[in-house]
Scaffold this active site. Structure first.
Site, short mmCIF file in Angstrom:
data_model
loop_
_atom_site.label_atom_id
_atom_site.label_comp_id
_atom_site.label_asym_id
_atom_site.label_seq_id
_atom_site.Cartn_x
_atom_site.Cartn_y
_atom_site.Cartn_z
CD GLN A 152 -2.11 5.85 -0.60
OE1 GLN A 152 -2.09 7.03 -0.89
NE2 GLN A 152 -3.23 5.17 -0.50
N GLY A 162 -0.50 9.45 1.80
CA GLY A 162 -1.53 9.77 0.82
C GLY A 162 -1.10 10.85 -0.14
CD GLU A 163 -2.68 15.45 0.27
OE1 GLU A 163 -2.06 16.52 0.17
OE2 GLU A 163 -3.81 15.37 0.76
CB THR A 166 -0.95 0.00 1.22
OG1 THR A 166 -1.77 -1.16 1.15
CG2 THR A 166 -1.82 1.23 1.24
#
Length: 196
Positions: A119, A177-178, A115
């Site tokens: 991401q 996430g960013e 993951t």
């Protein structure tokens, strides 16, 4: 989400300062980060991944005649540190192709490696898409794009090869996430500058 544009301004300007000082942009950053071991480790890792040397920063491909350039950027955001190297090719007409992006990440303890990688890869491609041409247009007060078929997202055929590596760390987990997004536009701009 201000990290994306702040990262662009700061890291593009860092390259301008390196050029003004007559220094390699990666070595310039490393010298400024003497007291920041985590940041240095991320930059050193992305340098190894991309086989960064001042000689490889720019050049002309003897076979194709394409001008090549590499740019680097480092941004800390959401508790994570990400360094990226972007490699571009520019043809005689000025057409640009992003060929590769390497990313080194210190996000603290990596909880789920698959993951985490997805991401960062997704953040890189979304940032690259935004830098290369995403836009929403309006006509008569209404949005013209209706869905992905007429929105200028980066297409699979335009996507570069992306390689991501994580720094082993015992620090608390940071965000993912960013953080892959903020370095992209600056690394791209710095690569285009090197090529042209």
């Amino acid at each position: 989400v201000a990290h994306s544009w702040q990262g662009f301004f700061v890291e593009s300007f860092a390259d301008e300062l390196a050029v003004a000082a007559g220094r390699d942009p990666l070595e310039f950053r490393l010298a400024l980060l003497a007291a920041q071991p985590r940041h240095r480790a991320v930059l050193e890792r992305v340098a190894r991944m991309s086989d960064w040397t001042p000689d490889k920063r720019r050049g002309v491909d003897a076979v194709s005649g394409l001008r090549r350039g590499r740019g680097v950027a480092l941004v800390a955001s959401f508790g994570s540190i990400v360094a990226e190297v972007c490699e571009v090719a520019v043809d005689a007409a000025g057409a640009l192709r992003v060929e590769r992006i390497w990313a080194a990440v210190d996000c603290g303890i990596v909880v789920n490696p698959d993951t985490a990688q997805a991401q960062v890869e997704g953040g890189i491609l979304m940032g690259l898409s935004a830098a290369l041409g995403e836009r929403i247009s309006f006509a008569a007060g209404a949005v013209e794009q209706g869905n992905f078929h007429d929105y200028p997202l980066l297409r699979i055929s335009e996507a570069p090869r992306v390689e991501v590596q994580f720094i082993a760390s015992r620090e608390p987990p940071g965000g993912l996430g960013e953080p892959g997004t903020p370095p992209v536009a600056a690394a791209l701009a710095n690569a285009v500058f090197a090529a042209t």
